[in-house]
Write a protein that holds these residues in place. Structure first.
Motif, PDB file in Angstrom:
ATOM      1  N   GLU A  65       0.644  -1.184   0.030  1.00  0.00           N
ATOM      2  CA  GLU A  65       0.202  -0.031  -0.149  1.00  0.00           C
ATOM      3  C   GLU A  65       0.779   1.433  -0.089  1.00  0.00           C
ATOM      4  O   GLU A  65       0.180   2.411  -0.206  1.00  0.00           O
ATOM      5  CB  GLU A  65      -1.077   0.130   1.357  1.00  0.00           C
ATOM      6  N   VAL A  66       2.174   1.055   0.152  1.00  0.00           N
ATOM      7  CA  VAL A  66       3.112   2.213   0.206  1.00  0.00           C
ATOM      8  C   VAL A  66       2.979   2.727  -1.285  1.00  0.00           C
ATOM      9  O   VAL A  66       3.496   2.189  -2.174  1.00  0.00           O
ATOM     10  CB  VAL A  66       4.500   1.967   0.882  1.00  0.00           C
ATOM     11  N   THR A  67       2.995   3.973  -1.192  1.00  0.00           N
ATOM     12  CA  THR A  67       3.167   4.895  -2.601  1.00  0.00           C
ATOM     13  C   THR A  67       4.104   6.062  -2.372  1.00  0.00           C
ATOM     14  O   THR A  67       4.424   6.275  -1.240  1.00  0.00           O
ATOM     15  CB  THR A  67       1.795   5.595  -3.070  1.00  0.00           C
ATOM     16  N   ALA A  68       4.423   6.684  -3.390  1.00  0.00           N
ATOM     17  CA  ALA A  68       5.173   7.735  -3.389  1.00  0.00           C
ATOM     18  C   ALA A  68       4.637   8.859  -2.492  1.00  0.00           C
ATOM     19  O   ALA A  68       5.456   9.527  -1.793  1.00  0.00           O
ATOM     20  CB  ALA A  68       5.741   8.450  -4.536  1.00  0.00           C
ATOM     21  N   SER A  69       3.318   9.046  -2.423  1.00  0.00           N
ATOM     22  CA  SER A  69       2.713  10.202  -1.957  1.00  0.00           C
ATOM     23  C   SER A  69       2.689  10.003  -0.482  1.00  0.00           C
ATOM     24  O   SER A  69       2.459  11.177   0.389  1.00  0.00           O
ATOM     25  CB  SER A  69       1.473  10.669  -2.493  1.00  0.00           C
ATOM     26  N   ASN A  70       2.444   8.827  -0.036  1.00  0.00           N
ATOM     27  CA  ASN A  70       1.999   8.709   1.455  1.00  0.00           C
ATOM     28  C   ASN A  70       3.055   8.169   2.270  1.00  0.00           C
ATOM     29  O   ASN A  70       2.943   7.726   3.513  1.00  0.00           O
ATOM     30  CB  ASN A  70       0.858   7.346   1.534  1.00  0.00           C
ATOM     31  N   LEU A  71       4.328   8.210   1.827  1.00  0.00           N
ATOM     32  CA  LEU A  71       5.498   8.108   2.408  1.00  0.00           C
ATOM     33  C   LEU A  71       5.515   9.369   3.561  1.00  0.00           C
ATOM     34  O   LEU A  71       5.206  10.460   3.245  1.00  0.00           O
ATOM     35  CB  LEU A  71       6.754   8.036   1.618  1.00  0.00           C
ATOM     36  N   VAL A  72       6.129   9.161   4.720  1.00  0.00           N
ATOM     37  CA  VAL A  72       6.115  10.319   5.734  1.00  0.00           C
ATOM     38  C   VAL A  72       7.201  10.872   5.854  1.00  0.00           C
ATOM     39  O   VAL A  72       8.284  10.387   5.919  1.00  0.00           O
ATOM     40  CB  VAL A  72       5.703   9.869   7.081  1.00  0.00           C
ATOM     41  N   LYS A  73       7.344  12.405   5.727  1.00  0.00           N
ATOM     42  CA  LYS A  73       8.621  13.173   5.826  1.00  0.00           C
ATOM     43  C   LYS A  73       8.894  13.306   7.351  1.00  0.00           C
ATOM     44  O   LYS A  73       8.049  13.978   7.920  1.00  0.00           O
ATOM     45  CB  LYS A  73       8.683  14.290   4.841  1.00  0.00           C
ATOM     46  N   ILE A  74      10.093  13.049   7.649  1.00  0.00           N
ATOM     47  CA  ILE A  74      10.274  13.446   9.187  1.00  0.00           C
ATOM     48  C   ILE A  74      11.866  13.870   9.233  1.00  0.00           C
ATOM     49  O   ILE A  74      12.582  14.001   8.267  1.00  0.00           O
ATOM     50  CB  ILE A  74      10.215  12.131   9.970  1.00  0.00           C
ATOM     51  N   ASP A  75      12.196  14.580  10.337  1.00  0.00           N
ATOM     52  CA  ASP A  75      13.527  14.843  10.813  1.00  0.00           C
ATOM     53  C   ASP A  75      14.232  13.760  11.378  1.00  0.00           C
ATOM     54  O   ASP A  75      13.600  12.567  11.596  1.00  0.00           O
ATOM     55  CB  ASP A  75      13.577  16.155  11.805  1.00  0.00           C
ATOM     56  N   VAL A  76      15.509  13.860  11.533  1.00  0.00           N
ATOM     57  CA  VAL A  76      16.286  12.677  12.294  1.00  0.00           C
ATOM     58  C   VAL A  76      15.910  12.119  13.880  1.00  0.00           C
ATOM     59  O   VAL A  76      16.237  11.190  14.291  1.00  0.00           O
ATOM     60  CB  VAL A  76      17.695  13.060  12.342  1.00  0.00           C
ATOM     61  N   GLU A  77      15.253  13.048  14.375  1.00  0.00           N
ATOM     62  CA  GLU A  77      14.526  12.938  15.449  1.00  0.00           C
ATOM     63  C   GLU A  77      13.234  12.074  15.497  1.00  0.00           C
ATOM     64  O   GLU A  77      12.576  11.710  16.486  1.00  0.00           O
ATOM     65  CB  GLU A  77      14.369  13.936  16.326  1.00  0.00           C
ATOM     66  N   GLY A  78      12.618  12.034  14.407  1.00  0.00           N
ATOM     67  CA  GLY A  78      11.246  11.074  14.155  1.00  0.00           C
ATOM     68  C   GLY A  78       9.967  12.200  14.338  1.00  0.00           C
ATOM     69  O   GLY A  78       8.963  11.602  14.215  1.00  0.00           O
ATOM     70  N   ASN A  79      10.365  13.572  14.151  1.00  0.00           N
ATOM     71  CA  ASN A  79       9.261  14.295  14.050  1.00  0.00           C
ATOM     72  C   ASN A  79       8.569  14.513  12.650  1.00  0.00           C
ATOM     73  O   ASN A  79       9.586  14.942  11.816  1.00  0.00           O
ATOM     74  CB  ASN A  79       9.805  15.719  14.536  1.00  0.00           C
ATOM     75  N   ILE A  80       7.407  14.397  12.533  1.00  0.00           N
ATOM     76  CA  ILE A  80       6.777  14.661  11.320  1.00  0.00           C
ATOM     77  C   ILE A  80       6.603  16.103  10.795  1.00  0.00           C
ATOM     78  O   ILE A  80       6.363  16.920  11.288  1.00  0.00           O
ATOM     79  CB  ILE A  80       5.305  14.131  11.628  1.00  0.00           C
ATOM     80  N   LEU A  81       7.059  16.573   9.870  1.00  0.00           N
ATOM     81  CA  LEU A  81       7.446  17.578   9.240  1.00  0.00           C
ATOM     82  C   LEU A  81       6.309  18.254   8.525  1.00  0.00           C
ATOM     83  O   LEU A  81       6.075  19.769   8.536  1.00  0.00           O
ATOM     84  CB  LEU A  81       8.755  17.844   8.388  1.00  0.00           C
ATOM     85  N   ASP A  82       5.633  17.707   7.815  1.00  0.00           N
ATOM     86  CA  ASP A  82       4.209  18.099   7.315  1.00  0.00           C
ATOM     87  C   ASP A  82       2.957  18.236   8.171  1.00  0.00           C
ATOM     88  O   ASP A  82       2.638  17.096   8.766  1.00  0.00           O
ATOM     89  CB  ASP A  82       3.752  17.270   5.839  1.00  0.00           C
ATOM     90  N   LEU A  83       2.648  19.374   8.426  1.00  0.00           N
ATOM     91  CA  LEU A  83       1.759  19.803   9.522  1.00  0.00           C
ATOM     92  C   LEU A  83       0.343  19.122   9.150  1.00  0.00           C
ATOM     93  O   LEU A  83      -0.290  18.613  10.198  1.00  0.00           O
ATOM     94  CB  LEU A  83       1.474  21.087   9.821  1.00  0.00           C
ATOM     95  N   ASP A  84      -0.040  18.898   7.881  1.00  0.00           N
ATOM     96  CA  ASP A  84      -1.223  18.281   7.786  1.00  0.00           C
ATOM     97  C   ASP A  84      -1.256  16.846   7.376  1.00  0.00           C
ATOM     98  O   ASP A  84      -2.100  16.251   6.737  1.00  0.00           O
ATOM     99  CB  ASP A  84      -2.016  19.261   6.368  1.00  0.00           C
ATOM    100  N   CYS A  85      -0.096  16.275   7.648  1.00  0.00           N
ATOM    101  CA  CYS A  85       0.095  14.761   7.218  1.00  0.00           C
ATOM    102  C   CYS A  85      -1.100  13.835   7.956  1.00  0.00           C
ATOM    103  O   CYS A  85      -0.890  14.047   9.198  1.00  0.00           O
ATOM    104  CB  CYS A  85       1.718  14.230   7.563  1.00  0.00           C
ATOM    105  N   PRO A  86      -1.655  13.144   7.309  1.00  0.00           N
ATOM    106  CA  PRO A  86      -2.446  12.074   7.747  1.00  0.00           C
ATOM    107  C   PRO A  86      -2.116  11.016   8.483  1.00  0.00           C
ATOM    108  O   PRO A  86      -2.970  10.248   9.068  1.00  0.00           O
ATOM    109  CB  PRO A  86      -3.642  12.074   6.728  1.00  0.00           C
ATOM    110  N   PHE A  87      -0.738  10.874   8.258  1.00  0.00           N
ATOM    111  CA  PHE A  87      -0.270   9.391   8.837  1.00  0.00           C
ATOM    112  C   PHE A  87       0.482   9.791   9.900  1.00  0.00           C
ATOM    113  O   PHE A  87       0.907  10.812  10.393  1.00  0.00           O
ATOM    114  CB  PHE A  87       0.696   8.653   7.678  1.00  0.00           C
ATOM    115  N   GLU A  88       0.931   8.498  10.597  1.00  0.00           N
ATOM    116  CA  GLU A  88       2.011   8.611  11.917  1.00  0.00           C
ATOM    117  C   GLU A  88       2.970   7.502  11.515  1.00  0.00           C
ATOM    118  O   GLU A  88       2.913   6.606  10.618  1.00  0.00           O
ATOM    119  CB  GLU A  88       1.136   8.276  13.056  1.00  0.00           C
TER     120      GLU A  88
END
Length: 256
Positions: A65-88
């Protein structure tokens, strides 16, 4: 409950980030093609070139189910960078990736699996043995890390980094396998070699005790031989385009 949030980042992120997303999504689909996935567990992470930002899978999605768009962008501490990201993301799984990306800035990709034969070999005191050409590749750059339970202890990061050192292959005792790569393709090819080496070792130990070992001198020189075979390219650079085409044929939605 069963619907996956639909996102489309194709025209929102940079070309460099989008290309990284496509290749990382392809790598997740290759895990499915090879039967290396483990339900929703284990991870592959990749650094977006020129940044300290990482991409990783959304926790709860199967690898198909992984796609290019639903990958999550994070920093090296694991903080999600996109504020409107619907995933964890899975914080336990990210401990390993956080550790290795902090220690290995020149490596783009970290690939971690729970493959059965890799766990079997990692759980043996002797570890990986020089029983095949695949093993020779891995043994030229291998390390080990002792099992400490689920990777949620921040104190484990330093021990993991020290154990990894500059190795590109790691067996996690009682746990699985980890490979590093300067590209996503390199990390995949390293894992391919390591898994094949473990599969061969397990098969041999179940069938005979008359095993011919690869000579240590061959292991010490095999990196140089590989450079000759690939005419200056890495194995990942040479094989990766074919793997991308394979994914496109079998999972045409991965690059959405």
């Amino acid at each position: 409950m069963y619907e996956i949030p639909q996102v489309d980042l194709r025209h929102i992120v940079s070309k460099t980030e989008w290309q990284t997303r496509i290749e990382l999504a392809a790598c997740y689909r290759l895990m499915v093609i090879h039967g290396w996935d483990d339900l929703i567990h284990t991870h592959i992470s990749a650094r977006i070139p020129g940044t300290d930002e990482l991409l990783i899978n959304a926790f709860g999605l199967a690898f198909e189910e992984v796609t290019a768009s639903n990958l999550v962008k994070i920093d090296v501490e694991g903080n999600i960078l996109d504020l409107d990201c619907p995933f964890e993301i899975n914080p336990a799984g990210f401990t390993i990736h956080s550790a290795v990306h902090k220690a290995r800035h020149d490596e783009q990709c970290a690939l971690h699996l729970h493959h059965t034969d890799a766990i079997a070999v990692a759980s043996c005191q002797q570890g990986l043995l020089p029983y095949s050409q695949y093993a020779a590749f891995a043994l030229a750059s291998i390390s080990y890390h002792s099992y400490e339970g689920l990777a949620v202890n921040h104190d484990e990061i330093k021990r993991l980094q020290d154990d990894l050192g500059d190795a590109n292959f790691m067996l996690l005792r009682n746990h699985g396998a980890l490979t590093m790569g300067k590209t996503i393709g390199d990390a995949f090819m390293h894992m391919y070699d390591l898994i094949r080496a473990c599969e061969i070792q397990v098969k041999l130990l179940h069938s005979t005790d008359q095993i011919v070992r690869v000579d240590q001198s061959v292991i010490e020189g095999i990196k140089g031989q590989a450079k000759i075979v690939h005419t200056g390219l890495t194995g990942g650079q040479k094989a990766w385009p074919a793997m991308m085409r394979r994914v496109k044929r079998q999972h045409p939605d991965f690059d959405h």
